[in-house]
Scaffold this active site. Structure first.
Site, PDB file in Angstrom:
ATOM      1  N   LYS A 241       8.659   6.375 104.636  1.00  0.00           N
ATOM      2  CA  LYS A 241       8.009   6.015 103.381  1.00  0.00           C
ATOM      3  C   LYS A 241       7.488   4.580 103.451  1.00  0.00           C
ATOM      4  O   LYS A 241       6.621   4.193 102.693  1.00  0.00           O
ATOM      5  CB  LYS A 241       8.993   6.167 102.230  1.00  0.00           C
ATOM      6  CG  LYS A 241       9.287   7.622 101.942  1.00  0.00           C
ATOM      7  CD  LYS A 241      10.071   7.830 100.682  1.00  0.00           C
ATOM      8  CE  LYS A 241      10.131   9.333 100.380  1.00  0.00           C
ATOM      9  NZ  LYS A 241      11.042   9.692  99.338  1.00  0.00           N
TER      10      LYS A 241
HETATM   11  N1  GLU Z   1      14.183  14.921  96.878  1.00  0.00           N
HETATM   12  C1  GLU Z   1      14.425  15.184  98.261  1.00  0.00           C
HETATM   13  C2  GLU Z   1      13.458  14.368  99.109  1.00  0.00           C
HETATM   14  O1  GLU Z   1      12.440  13.936  98.625  1.00  0.00           O
HETATM   15  C3  GLU Z   1      14.251  16.643  98.624  1.00  0.00           C
HETATM   16  C4  GLU Z   1      15.391  17.438  98.178  1.00  0.00           C
HETATM   17  C5  GLU Z   1      15.318  18.917  98.481  1.00  0.00           C
HETATM   18  O2  GLU Z   1      14.242  19.450  98.760  1.00  0.00           O
HETATM   19  O3  GLU Z   1      16.361  19.531  98.373  1.00  0.00           O
HETATM   20  O4  GLU Z   1      13.754  14.150 100.255  1.00  0.00           O
END
Ligand code: GLU
Length: 302
Positions: A241
Site C-alpha cells: 500500500k
Molecule cells: N480487509 C481485508 C484486506 O483489505 C480483507 C479481508 C477479507 O477479505 O477477509 O486485506
C-alpha cells in the site's frame, strides 16, 4: 441456496492492482454463478483508517466496472454485532493483560502471521488475579483455542490444514484499546451477511482456520474459500500500500483506461480478452481452475 460473494477493502491505504485483481476475481466468481455480491468496508481499526479513503476506493471499484448489490456495509457501524458475538462466546473468551513485550519475551514457539504464538499466560488466571490486574491495565480479550488441526479445501490452493493452537495460540478478539480484531469482525460479518464464498489474497490463507473456528462456535454456516496467489510487481516484489506507483488512484490520475487494466488483470488470471474489456464481458470465460497457482507478475509497463 443463493451464492453470495463479497469484497472487503480496508480504507487504510490506497487500493493497488493486487487489490483490484482480488476484487475482480471475487466479483467474477459470484457473477459467473449468478450469485449476488456484497461490498464491505473494513474500517474498524480506527487509528489506521484514513477518512475519505473508503469513498475513494468504492469510486475506483466502480470505475473498474464492478458493481454490488445493496448499499456498502461499514464495519464501524456494526460494533453491536461484534459485542453480541463476544457475549455468545461466553467462557471461551478470557481477558489477557500481557503486553507485546511480555509475549515476545516468553515466545519460544513458532511465529504466526501476527507475531509470536501466545503461550496462554492469562488463560489460567484466577478471578482474584484478574480483578487485581484489571485495576492497572485494560485487558485484551482472547479466544480459548482447542488443540488440533483445522482443515478445509481451498477452491484454488487445494487441501489446507493448520493447527491454530500450535501456530497462533489463543488469539485476540478485541484489543486492549477496545478495537475488535479483524478475525472476529470478518467471521461475524461473513456469517451475518450470508456470504457463501470468499475469494481473497493468499496472504490471508492462514487466517481462515481462525475464522472457521469462530464460525463453528457462533453456529454459522461455513462459506467456501478461495485464496488467489498474490500479484507481484514487474520486479517480483510484493505490492504494498505504500508503493503508490501501482495504486488505482495514481493509474487513474495518469489517464489509464480501466478496460485495459481489467484485461491485464484478467490475463494474470488465465482469461484472455484482448487489450481491453469490461468485467461483465469476461463473466463467461471465468473459471477458478484457470487461475495460476503461482504468484502472478505484472508485465513491464508498455
Ligand atoms: N480487509 C481485508 C484486506 O483489505 C480483507 C479481508 C477479507 O477479505 O477477509 O486485506
Amino acid at each position: 441456496m443463493e451464492q453470495r460473494g463479497r469484497f472487503a477493502p480496508s480504507p487504510t491505504g490506497e487500493l493497488h492492482l493486487g487489490n483490484a485483481r482480488t476484487a475482480l476475481l471475487s466479483w467474477l466468481w459470484s457473477r459467473s454463478l449468478g450469485g449476488s455480491y456484497a461490498m464491505r468496508v473494513e474500517d474498524i481499526d480506527r487509528p489506521r483508517v484514513r477518512p475519505l479513503l473508503a469513498e475513494q476506493q468504492l469510486e475506483e471499484l466502480r470505475w473498474l466496472g464492478l458493481d454490488w448489490d445493496g448499499a456498502p456495509v461499514f464495519q464501524s457501524r456494526r460494533t453491536h454485532l461484534y459485542e453480541e458475538a463476544l457475549r455468545r462466546l461466553g467462557d471461551q473468551v478470557y481477558p489477557c493483560f500481557c503486553s507485546r513485550a511480555e509475549i515476545a519475551a516468553s515466545a519460544s514457539a513458532p511465529h504466526g502471521d501476527e507475531g509470536p504464538r501466545y503461550p496462554g499466560t492469562c488463560a489460567r488466571l484466577s478471578r482474584e488475579q484478574r480483578a487485581e490486574r484489571q485495576k492497572v491495565r485494560a485487558p485484551a480479550l482472547r479466544l480459548r483455542v482447542p488443540p488440533g488441526e483445522i482443515a478445509f479445501t481451498d477452491q484454488i490452493l487445494g487441501p489446507q490444514s493448520f493447527d491454530v493452537q500450535a501456530m497462533t495460540g489463543d488469539f485476540v478478539l478485541r484489543r486492549a484499546d477496545g478495537i475488535f480484531a479483524y478475525q472476529l469482525a470478518v467471521a461475524v460479518d461473513d456469517g451475518e451477511m450470508g456470504i457463501t464464498q470468499v475469494l481473497r489474497g493468499a496472504d490471508l490463507v492462514t487466517s481462515t482456520p481462525r475464522q472457521i473456528l469462530l464460525h463453528r462456535l457462533l453456529g454459522n454456516a461455513l462459506p467456501r474459500w478461495a485464496h488467489a496467489p498474490l500479484v507481484l510487481s514487474a520486479k517480483g516484489e510484493r505490492l504494498s500500500k505504500r508503493d503508490r506507483s501501482l495504486s488505482l488512484s495514481t493509474l487513474r490520475a495518469g489517464g489509464a483506461d480501466p478496460r485495459q487494466l481489467v484485461a491485464d488483470l484478467a490475463r494474470l488470471s488465465g482469461i484472455d480478452c484482448g487489450i481491453a474489456c469490461s468485467p461483465a464481458q469476461i463473466i463467461g470465460g471465468f473459471s477458478l481452475a484457470r487461475i495460476p497457482r503461482a504468484a502472478a507478475r505484472l508485465g513491464d509497463p508498455p
